[in-house]
Design a protein around this motif. Structure first.
Motif, short mmCIF file in Angstrom:
data_model
loop_
_atom_site.label_atom_id
_atom_site.label_comp_id
_atom_site.label_asym_id
_atom_site.label_seq_id
_atom_site.Cartn_x
_atom_site.Cartn_y
_atom_site.Cartn_z
N THR A 17 34.74 36.71 37.74
CA THR A 17 34.50 38.09 37.31
C THR A 17 33.91 38.91 38.44
OG1 THR A 17 34.12 37.35 35.03
CG2 THR A 17 33.27 39.52 35.63
N THR A 18 33.02 38.29 39.22
CA THR A 18 32.41 39.00 40.34
C THR A 18 33.44 39.34 41.40
OG1 THR A 18 30.32 37.84 39.91
CG2 THR A 18 30.58 38.87 42.08
N ARG A 19 34.36 38.43 41.67
CA ARG A 19 35.43 38.73 42.64
C ARG A 19 36.26 39.92 42.19
NH1 ARG A 19 36.26 33.12 42.30
NH2 ARG A 19 38.26 33.45 41.27
N LYS A 20 36.51 40.00 40.89
CA LYS A 20 37.37 41.07 40.37
C LYS A 20 36.62 42.41 40.24
CE LYS A 20 40.20 37.86 37.64
NZ LYS A 20 40.52 37.39 36.27
N CYS A 21 35.40 42.35 39.77
CA CYS A 21 34.68 43.58 39.41
C CYS A 21 33.69 44.07 40.46
CB CYS A 21 33.95 43.37 38.08
SG CYS A 21 35.03 42.94 36.70
N LYS A 22 33.06 43.15 41.18
CA LYS A 22 32.06 43.55 42.18
C LYS A 22 32.21 42.71 43.45
CE LYS A 22 28.61 45.40 38.99
NZ LYS A 22 27.16 45.51 38.68
N PRO A 23 33.38 42.77 44.09
CA PRO A 23 33.61 41.92 45.27
C PRO A 23 32.65 42.20 46.41
CG PRO A 23 35.32 43.60 45.07
CD PRO A 23 34.54 43.63 43.79
N HIS A 24 32.10 43.41 46.49
CA HIS A 24 31.18 43.75 47.57
C HIS A 24 29.94 42.86 47.57
CE1 HIS A 24 29.71 46.05 44.09
NE2 HIS A 24 28.53 45.96 44.65
#
Length: 324
Positions: free
Chosen positions: A265-272
């Protein structure tokens, strides 16, 4: 290019070595020639159709290789660089495409074996402990599934971040050595003993400050029996396939927390956020302070055998797939 393609949901017999089109890059993307990739439990779930998606598809979450081509909008990545990446589609392939934000140059001190083994387990371990649990120096940590790729890495990461006692749990006695070699102070085989009771005995009834749980089900429920006041139970997977139940009465008076995290989910939504994580993790790997345990290597053409090993739960540490 050649790739492993899952042609039907189900067993590893549906993983085929096929010719597919080499992916095209967009403005802010990078094309990478894959040298090595790794096997993660999420790949097993995807093959069975438990993560949604459509058929056919290429499995795999991370890759290490050389930059072959960059889009017009890419500024920080150059052709020829050695990189690790979280590609936009599967990594069991000769080439992958990834957004620039999910491509990370590999320091010279890190070889491709370590690079391919590290993205999921090292990035995940650091975020679980440093960002989600916000571990403080001296706190105690319990790591479930302590002999696996994430488990062995999380034990080391906890020590690097200043943890006090680190306890691991494993499913069979023959996995105890792997957890201890990674730095666990104590290891409990939950098939042989009640891990919650053992943890309470080890901590004189106080419990542990942080629990990392990728198992779910009864393991999650029992974990609350050995979580200290102000403790944090971080739930980041459900390898057991079971659902655990949390009772609210177990939380407020004790000031304990149950936290969820997904690297996907982090890669998709908040990759920064992963750029920040990389700045912490890559120096640990480059210096050798963090060592990702690699237990098994297969040719990419034998990816089905690698999946069979992981499903048997007989693997120790990470499983790599060699593309070249």
């Amino acid at each position: 290019m050649k790739a492993i393609v899952v042609t039907a949901f189900g067993g590893p017999e549906h993983m085929m070595w096929e010719d597919v089109s080499t992916p095209e890059i967009k403005e802010n993307e990078v094309l990478i020639k894959v040298v090595k990739t790794s096997v993660n439990f999420a790949d097993i779930k995807a093959r069975y159709g438990r993560k949604g998606g459509t058929l056919p598809f290429i499995p795999g979450l991370d890759a290490a290789g050389y930059v072959e081509k960059v889009g017009r909008g890419v500024s920080d990545i150059q052709v020829g660089q050695r990189v690790i990446a979280f590609p936009k589609s599967g990594s069991y392939a000769e080439y992958v495409v990834a957004a620039e934000s999910l491509v990370f140059p590999i320091p010279d001190e890190i070889n491709f074996r370590t690079a391919a083994a590290s993205p999921i387990v090292s990035f995940l371990s650091h975020r679980l402990l440093y960002n989600v649990a916000q571990m403080e120096r001296g706190e105690s940590v319990l790591v479930h599934a302590a002999a696996g790729g994430v488990g062995t890495t999380a034990i080391q990461m906890a020590k690097l971040l200043g943890a006090g006692t680190v306890i691991g749990t494993v499913g069979s006695v023959d996995k105890i050595t792997a957890a201890k070699e990674s730095g666990a102070d104590e290891v409990i085989c939950y098939e042989e003993e009640d891990f919650a009771k053992s943890v309470q005995e080890m901590t004189n009834g106080v419990g542990v400050d942080i629990i990392l749980d990728s198992v779910s089900g009864s393991v999650t429920e029992k974990s609350l029996q050995c979580l200290a006041r102000y403790g944090r139970l971080v739930h980041f997977g459900n390898s057991s396939g079971a659902i655990g139940t949390i009772k609210t009465i177990d939380l407020h008076a004790s000031c304990r927390s149950v936290l969820g995290f997904s690297l996907g989910t982090t890669r998709k939504c908040k990759p920064h956020l992963l750029k920040e994580t990389a700045r912490h993790v890559l120096p640990y790997l480059a210096s050798g302070k963090l060592k990702v345990h690699i237990g098994h290597e297969y040719r990419l053409t034998d990816a089905a055998d690698a999946h069979r090993l992981m499903e048997s739960r007989l693997n120790r540490g990470k499983i790599l797939l060699n593309v070249e």
